[in-house]
Design a protein around this motif. Structure first.
Motif, mmCIF file in Angstrom:
data_model
loop_
_atom_site.group_PDB
_atom_site.id
_atom_site.type_symbol
_atom_site.label_atom_id
_atom_site.label_comp_id
_atom_site.label_asym_id
_atom_site.label_seq_id
_atom_site.Cartn_x
_atom_site.Cartn_y
_atom_site.Cartn_z
ATOM 1 N N GLY A 1 12.767 2.850 -17.090
ATOM 2 C CA GLY A 1 12.252 4.067 -16.484
ATOM 3 C C GLY A 1 12.931 4.355 -15.161
ATOM 4 N N VAL A 2 12.115 4.569 -14.141
ATOM 5 C CA VAL A 2 12.643 4.828 -12.801
ATOM 6 C C VAL A 2 13.379 3.589 -12.303
ATOM 7 N N GLN A 3 14.525 3.814 -11.685
ATOM 8 C CA GLN A 3 15.357 2.708 -11.231
ATOM 9 C C GLN A 3 15.049 2.339 -9.787
ATOM 10 N N PRO A 4 15.216 1.045 -9.430
ATOM 11 C CA PRO A 4 14.969 0.600 -8.057
ATOM 12 C C PRO A 4 15.873 1.360 -7.079
ATOM 13 N N PRO A 5 15.397 1.550 -5.836
ATOM 14 C CA PRO A 5 14.166 0.996 -5.255
ATOM 15 C C PRO A 5 12.951 1.900 -5.392
ATOM 16 N N THR A 6 13.053 2.998 -6.166
ATOM 17 C CA THR A 6 11.924 3.906 -6.318
ATOM 18 C C THR A 6 10.720 3.165 -6.898
ATOM 19 N N ALA A 7 9.567 3.390 -6.311
ATOM 20 C CA ALA A 7 8.359 2.670 -6.725
ATOM 21 C C ALA A 7 7.584 3.455 -7.771
ATOM 22 N N THR A 8 7.210 2.788 -8.837
ATOM 23 C CA THR A 8 6.195 3.278 -9.769
ATOM 24 C C THR A 8 5.258 2.109 -10.040
ATOM 25 N N TRP A 9 4.099 2.405 -10.602
ATOM 26 C CA TRP A 9 3.161 1.316 -10.871
ATOM 27 C C TRP A 9 3.745 0.325 -11.860
ATOM 28 N N GLY A 10 4.481 0.814 -12.849
ATOM 29 C CA GLY A 10 5.092 -0.082 -13.828
ATOM 30 C C GLY A 10 6.157 -0.973 -13.223
ATOM 31 N N SER A 11 7.019 -0.401 -12.364
ATOM 32 C CA SER A 11 8.059 -1.216 -11.725
ATOM 33 C C SER A 11 7.453 -2.224 -10.748
ATOM 34 N N MET A 12 6.342 -1.856 -10.099
ATOM 35 C CA MET A 12 5.667 -2.802 -9.201
ATOM 36 C C MET A 12 5.133 -3.997 -9.993
ATOM 37 N N LEU A 13 4.616 -3.733 -11.176
ATOM 38 C CA LEU A 13 4.160 -4.834 -12.032
ATOM 39 C C LEU A 13 5.329 -5.712 -12.465
ATOM 40 N N SER A 14 6.450 -5.083 -12.797
ATOM 41 C CA SER A 14 7.619 -5.838 -13.219
ATOM 42 C C SER A 14 8.126 -6.742 -12.099
ATOM 43 N N GLU A 15 8.168 -6.219 -10.886
ATOM 44 C CA GLU A 15 8.633 -7.020 -9.756
ATOM 45 C C GLU A 15 7.657 -8.137 -9.423
ATOM 46 N N ALA A 16 6.357 -7.870 -9.568
ATOM 47 C CA ALA A 16 5.353 -8.883 -9.240
ATOM 48 C C ALA A 16 5.255 -9.969 -10.299
ATOM 49 N N ASN A 17 5.735 -9.675 -11.506
ATOM 50 C CA ASN A 17 5.609 -10.627 -12.604
ATOM 51 C C ASN A 17 6.304 -11.955 -12.314
ATOM 52 N N SER A 18 7.385 -11.903 -11.542
ATOM 53 C CA SER A 18 8.147 -13.128 -11.253
ATOM 54 C C SER A 18 7.510 -13.972 -10.151
ATOM 55 N N TYR A 19 6.489 -13.434 -9.490
ATOM 56 C CA TYR A 19 5.911 -14.149 -8.349
ATOM 57 C C TYR A 19 4.395 -14.312 -8.494
ATOM 58 N N MET A 20 3.943 -14.429 -9.743
ATOM 59 C CA MET A 20 2.502 -14.540 -9.965
ATOM 60 C C MET A 20 1.925 -15.803 -9.338
ATOM 61 N N ALA A 21 2.690 -16.877 -9.337
ATOM 62 C CA ALA A 21 2.188 -18.128 -8.776
ATOM 63 C C ALA A 21 2.134 -18.078 -7.245
ATOM 64 N N LEU B 1 0.831 -1.210 0.000
ATOM 65 C CA LEU B 1 0.000 0.000 0.000
ATOM 66 C C LEU B 1 0.860 1.252 0.000
ATOM 67 N N SER B 2 1.912 1.276 0.798
ATOM 68 C CA SER B 2 2.804 2.437 0.849
ATOM 69 C C SER B 2 3.487 2.644 -0.501
ATOM 70 N N ARG B 3 3.932 1.563 -1.112
ATOM 71 C CA ARG B 3 4.593 1.680 -2.414
ATOM 72 C C ARG B 3 3.604 2.110 -3.494
ATOM 73 N N LEU B 4 2.361 1.701 -3.363
ATOM 74 C CA LEU B 4 1.335 2.107 -4.324
ATOM 75 C C LEU B 4 1.109 3.620 -4.247
ATOM 76 N N MET B 5 1.046 4.157 -3.021
ATOM 77 C CA MET B 5 0.838 5.600 -2.861
ATOM 78 C C MET B 5 2.023 6.394 -3.403
ATOM 79 N N PHE B 6 3.237 5.974 -3.027
ATOM 80 C CA PHE B 6 4.409 6.695 -3.516
ATOM 81 C C PHE B 6 4.604 6.463 -5.011
ATOM 82 N N GLY B 7 4.201 5.302 -5.507
ATOM 83 C CA GLY B 7 4.267 5.052 -6.941
ATOM 84 C C GLY B 7 3.338 5.959 -7.723
ATOM 85 N N ALA B 8 2.193 6.316 -7.119
ATOM 86 C CA ALA B 8 1.272 7.250 -7.774
ATOM 87 C C ALA B 8 1.920 8.607 -7.957
#
Length: 307
Positions: free
Chosen positions: A245-265, A93-100
């Protein structure tokens, strides 16, 4: 009016003296027309909420967005972490807000670049015409011939990854539609009688453009800007998803999707919320653009035809 005396409508007092009633400002009428439409009003309310969450993120976010808790990595929603934790145990949730904050700022930067280059160029091409119009038109056609995402990747690869370089690339991608809308509107306004009268009276070109051309081209350009804000968020998310785009650890919605892509299961909840936020925000900008076009008395399809 006395014969032989010219009165400037922009500076003359209203009929009946100062106490006479003045017409309702156009922006007030536009806002009322917009708020009478339930769907665009709902989209505006959602976008307002997103902006408030982004602005107030430092005070509303329950945790530091970069704070790691490896013991809680990939945990689902709980009373403490409402949207769960990511692969480093960071609060989603915190990363989602700062990613916005980053995503909205990035889209504003990109559209600002597009407006500065596209609208200025379109105004110049439409008003001056001739060789200037032909040259700028060919440059824009060349830019449109290049696949958008490929062009953005090329620019970011040459200049290096990062938010500024990514938004420069996105801003250049948004230039052609703004240029074409501004040029078409300016060419139409240029043929009006009051423009010819302004020239005949010897007014400077700058005054004619600022007082007569710009006010009459604002409506279609504003509609186009609203729609392109959503497009900019999509492109920024795509570049961040690819790591350009933005480099880690800065949160954006796109980077959050990229990080979550490896753990979909293991943790599918990580991909749902940022994906939904991107989709809803882009949809809200599109719906707001439709409503704004109707409120301004134009059509989104007419704006699209000009672009």
């Amino acid at each position: 009016m006395t014969e032989g005396v010219l009165i400037d409508p922009a500076t003359s007092p209203p009929p009946g003296g100062p106490a006479a009633s003045r017409p309702v400002p156009r922006r007030g009428r536009v806002l009322r027309r917009l708020l009478r439409q339930p769907v665009p009003t709902g989209a505006l309310a959602f976008l307002t909420l997103v902006v408030l969450l982004a602005v107030l993120a430092p005070w509303l976010a329950p945790f530091d967005p970069d704070r790691q808790d490896l013991l809680g990595r990939l945990q689902g929603p709980s009373a403490q972490h409402w949207l769960g934790q990511d692969d480093f145990g960071r609060d989603e949730l915190s990363r989602l807000m700062f990613g916005a904050r980053v995503s909205l700022l990035a889209s504003l930067q990109a559209v600002a670049i597009g407006v500065l280059v596209g609208v200025t160029g379109g105004l110049l091409a439409g008003y001056v015409g001739g060789r200037v119009d032909s040259l700028l038109g060919r440059l824009v056609d060349m830019l449109m011939a290049v696949p958008g995402l490929l062009f953005a990747i090329t620019v970011v690869t040459v200049l290096g990854p990062g938010l500024t370089n990514a938004m420069l690339a996105v801003g250049l991608l948004l230039t052609p539609p703004l240029f074409r809308v501004a040029r078409a509107t300016t060419r139409s306004v240029r043929e009006e009688t009051y423009i010819e009268a302004s020239r005949a009276l010897g007014f400077p070109t700058r005054r004619t453009v600022l007082h007569h051309v710009l006010p009459n081209m604002i409506a279609p350009v504003l509609v186009q800007i609203t729609i392109l804000l959503g497009l900019a968020i999509t492109i920024e998310a795509s570049l961040s998803f690819l790591g350009l785009g933005v480099q880690p650890p800065t949160a954006t919605w796109g980077s959050m999707l990229s990080e979550a892509n490896s753990y979909m299961a293991q943790a599918p909840h990580l991909i749902y919320v940022p994906g939904a936020m991107i989709a809803l925000t882009v949809l809200s900008f599109s719906l707001l653009g439709d409503g704004l076009a109707r409120a301004l008395g134009t059509s989104r399809f007419a704006v699209a035809e000009k672009a």
